[in-house]
Design a protein around this motif. Structure first.
Motif, PDB file in Angstrom:
ATOM      1  N   TRP A 164       0.835  -1.208   0.000  1.00 24.83           N
ATOM      2  CA  TRP A 164       0.000   0.000   0.000  1.00 24.83           C
ATOM      3  C   TRP A 164       0.865   1.251   0.000  1.00 24.83           C
ATOM      4  N   ARG A 165       2.006   1.202   0.685  1.00 23.55           N
ATOM      5  CA  ARG A 165       2.904   2.370   0.667  1.00 23.55           C
ATOM      6  C   ARG A 165       3.507   2.536  -0.723  1.00 23.55           C
ATOM      7  N   GLN A 166       3.885   1.425  -1.341  1.00 19.75           N
ATOM      8  CA  GLN A 166       4.433   1.480  -2.702  1.00 19.75           C
ATOM      9  C   GLN A 166       3.419   2.089  -3.672  1.00 19.75           C
ATOM     10  N   LEU A 167       2.144   1.770  -3.471  1.00 21.00           N
ATOM     11  CA  LEU A 167       1.077   2.270  -4.337  1.00 21.00           C
ATOM     12  C   LEU A 167       0.613   3.680  -3.945  1.00 21.00           C
ATOM     13  N   LYS A 168       1.300   4.271  -2.953  1.00 15.26           N
ATOM     14  CA  LYS A 168       1.018   5.627  -2.482  1.00 15.26           C
ATOM     15  C   LYS A 168      -0.381   5.754  -1.876  1.00 15.26           C
ATOM     16  N   LEU A 169      -0.864   4.665  -1.286  1.00 20.00           N
ATOM     17  CA  LEU A 169      -2.133   4.710  -0.563  1.00 20.00           C
ATOM     18  C   LEU A 169      -1.930   5.252   0.854  1.00 20.00           C
ATOM     19  N   HIS A 170      -0.692   5.250   1.323  1.00 22.54           N
ATOM     20  CA  HIS A 170      -0.337   5.888   2.587  1.00 22.54           C
ATOM     21  C   HIS A 170       1.151   6.218   2.528  1.00 22.54           C
ATOM     22  N   ASP A 171       1.599   7.043   3.467  1.00 27.54           N
ATOM     23  CA  ASP A 171       3.022   7.369   3.558  1.00 27.54           C
ATOM     24  C   ASP A 171       3.455   7.323   5.023  1.00 27.54           C
ATOM     25  N   LYS A 172       3.126   6.225   5.682  1.00 28.37           N
ATOM     26  CA  LYS A 172       3.434   6.054   7.095  1.00 28.37           C
ATOM     27  C   LYS A 172       4.639   5.131   7.242  1.00 28.37           C
ATOM     28  N   PRO A 173       5.495   5.378   8.226  1.00 25.46           N
ATOM     29  CA  PRO A 173       6.678   4.527   8.407  1.00 25.46           C
ATOM     30  C   PRO A 173       6.313   3.069   8.692  1.00 25.46           C
ATOM     31  N   VAL A 174       7.112   2.171   8.127  1.00 20.63           N
ATOM     32  CA  VAL A 174       6.959   0.729   8.347  1.00 20.63           C
ATOM     33  C   VAL A 174       8.310   0.199   8.824  1.00 20.63           C
ATOM     34  N   ILE A 175       8.307  -0.479   9.963  1.00 25.65           N
ATOM     35  CA  ILE A 175       9.547  -0.965  10.569  1.00 25.65           C
ATOM     36  C   ILE A 175       9.465  -2.467  10.771  1.00 25.65           C
ATOM     37  N   LEU A 176      10.500  -3.160  10.357  1.00 21.57           N
ATOM     38  CA  LEU A 176      10.624  -4.604  10.565  1.00 21.57           C
ATOM     39  C   LEU A 176      11.600  -4.814  11.709  1.00 21.57           C
ATOM     40  N   LEU A 177      11.117  -5.368  12.814  1.00 23.11           N
ATOM     41  CA  LEU A 177      11.970  -5.600  13.970  1.00 23.11           C
ATOM     42  C   LEU A 177      12.575  -7.000  13.828  1.00 23.11           C
ATOM     43  N   ASN A 178      13.846  -7.034  13.472  1.00 19.09           N
ATOM     44  CA  ASN A 178      14.534  -8.263  13.064  1.00 19.09           C
ATOM     45  C   ASN A 178      15.206  -8.960  14.260  1.00 19.09           C
ATOM     46  N   THR A 179      14.416  -9.323  15.254  1.00 20.84           N
ATOM     47  CA  THR A 179      14.925  -9.962  16.468  1.00 20.84           C
ATOM     48  C   THR A 179      15.675 -11.250  16.139  1.00 20.84           C
ATOM     49  N   GLU A 180      16.926 -11.326  16.583  1.00 21.32           N
ATOM     50  CA  GLU A 180      17.771 -12.510  16.350  1.00 21.32           C
ATOM     51  C   GLU A 180      17.754 -12.958  14.888  1.00 21.32           C
ATOM     52  N   ASP A 181      17.758 -11.968  13.958  1.00 24.68           N
ATOM     53  CA  ASP A 181      17.766 -12.246  12.510  1.00 24.68           C
ATOM     54  C   ASP A 181      16.565 -13.065  12.045  1.00 24.68           C
ATOM     55  N   TYR A 182      15.434 -12.952  12.783  1.00 24.32           N
ATOM     56  CA  TYR A 182      14.246 -13.721  12.411  1.00 24.32           C
ATOM     57  C   TYR A 182      13.831 -13.462  10.972  1.00 24.32           C
ATOM     58  N   TRP A 183      13.912 -12.202  10.546  1.00 24.89           N
ATOM     59  CA  TRP A 183      13.436 -11.830   9.214  1.00 24.89           C
ATOM     60  C   TRP A 183      14.520 -11.951   8.139  1.00 24.89           C
ATOM     61  N   HIS A 184      15.680 -12.490   8.470  1.00 25.90           N
ATOM     62  CA  HIS A 184      16.760 -12.603   7.483  1.00 25.90           C
ATOM     63  C   HIS A 184      16.321 -13.338   6.210  1.00 25.90           C
ATOM     64  N   PRO A 185      15.634 -14.487   6.312  1.00 28.90           N
ATOM     65  CA  PRO A 185      15.204 -15.156   5.075  1.00 28.90           C
ATOM     66  C   PRO A 185      14.236 -14.313   4.251  1.00 28.90           C
ATOM     67  N   LEU A 186      13.381 -13.551   4.908  1.00 34.26           N
ATOM     68  CA  LEU A 186      12.453 -12.678   4.188  1.00 34.26           C
ATOM     69  C   LEU A 186      13.217 -11.592   3.442  1.00 34.26           C
ATOM     70  N   LEU A 187      14.182 -10.986   4.101  1.00 34.18           N
ATOM     71  CA  LEU A 187      14.974  -9.933   3.463  1.00 34.18           C
ATOM     72  C   LEU A 187      15.777 -10.489   2.289  1.00 34.18           C
ATOM     73  N   ALA A 188      16.264 -11.726   2.441  1.00 29.22           N
ATOM     74  CA  ALA A 188      16.979 -12.371   1.330  1.00 29.22           C
ATOM     75  C   ALA A 188      16.031 -12.615   0.157  1.00 29.22           C
ATOM     76  N   LEU A 189      14.800 -13.004   0.444  1.00 29.24           N
ATOM     77  CA  LEU A 189      13.813 -13.214  -0.618  1.00 29.24           C
ATOM     78  C   LEU A 189      13.528 -11.912  -1.351  1.00 29.24           C
ATOM     79  N   ILE A 190      13.360 -10.817  -0.589  1.00 27.12           N
ATOM     80  CA  ILE A 190      13.101  -9.526  -1.227  1.00 27.12           C
ATOM     81  C   ILE A 190      14.276  -9.126  -2.107  1.00 27.12           C
ATOM     82  N   ASP A 191      15.504  -9.384  -1.663  1.00 30.23           N
ATOM     83  CA  ASP A 191      16.676  -9.120  -2.500  1.00 30.23           C
ATOM     84  C   ASP A 191      16.618  -9.915  -3.797  1.00 30.23           C
ATOM     85  N   THR A 192      16.182 -11.165  -3.704  1.00 23.72           N
ATOM     86  CA  THR A 192      16.058 -12.001  -4.896  1.00 23.72           C
ATOM     87  C   THR A 192      15.009 -11.433  -5.848  1.00 23.72           C
TER      88      THR A 192
END
Length: 195
Positions: free
Chosen positions: A124-152
């Motif tokens: 929704w932020r990409q589509l400019k439906l809002h412009d509010k901050p979005v934060i990913l709290l990467n506790t103990e690298d939990y989201w590392h695989p997700l971030l790697a997928l987005i890089d791919t």
């Protein structure tokens, strides 16, 4: 005219996960939001990390608003001790209200529902439906695989590198709070009628 962030939506699991660090970071985030006068908006459950972050905010004197669909009220054990609990008709209504009531979003570790919420709010932020901050709290690298997928996704040409600027990644709750305090809330209302 901008104003400080006053209301933060937290997406997180209805389970605790396998590490006590997830629980500890959820507790710290809930407490810090309350201590800094930021209202917590979340999915309304009493169990899992949802319950942990809500209880921590309440214990610190914070305002906590839960939004839960009727069909999940019993399954996710709706939290009846909140400042406000809205029992709504659908997941769509829940997510729309969470967006409308929040100045920013933080995703803690969670399951498929948390992934759904994170990708939806970033899209929704990409589509400019809002412009509010979005934060990913990467506790103990939990989201590392997700971030790697987005890089791919970016590397293979399905998203622009600028897409990774639609959200911020932090390692702990204190860093998330610092980021929330440093950013003004968007003065543009979310275009929820088009979401």
């Amino acid at each position: 005219m901008t104003h400080p962030i006053r209301s933060v939506c937290v997406y997180c699991g209805s389970s605790l996960g396998e590490s006590q660090v997830y629980t500890a970071q959820a507790q710290i985030l809930g407490r810090l939001l309350a201590e800094n006068g930021m209202r917590l908006v979340y999915g309304g459950g009493r169990i899992g990390l949802m319950g942990v972050v809500a209880e921590a905010a309440l214990a610190a004197g914070g305002e906590v608003v839960g939004i839960i669909p009727g069909h999940l009220h019993d399954w996710e054990v709706g939290h009846t001790g909140l400042t406000e609990l809205h029992v709504v008709d659908s997941m769509h209504t829940r997510k729309r209200m969470m967006v409308e009531m929040s100045d920013a979003f933080v995703a803690l570790p969670g399951g498929l529902g948390t992934l759904d919420e994170f990708f939806e709010i970033v899209t929704w932020r990409q589509l400019k439906l809002h412009d509010k901050p979005v934060i990913l709290l990467n506790t103990e690298d939990y989201w590392h695989p997700l971030l790697a997928l987005i890089d791919t996704v970016v590397e293979r040409g399905f998203a622009r590198r600028a897409s990774t600027g639609l959200y911020a990644v932090v390692d702990d709750a204190a860093a998330a709070l610092d980021l929330l305090r440093s950013q003004p809330a968007s003065d543009r209302p979310a275009a929820t009628g088009r979401m």
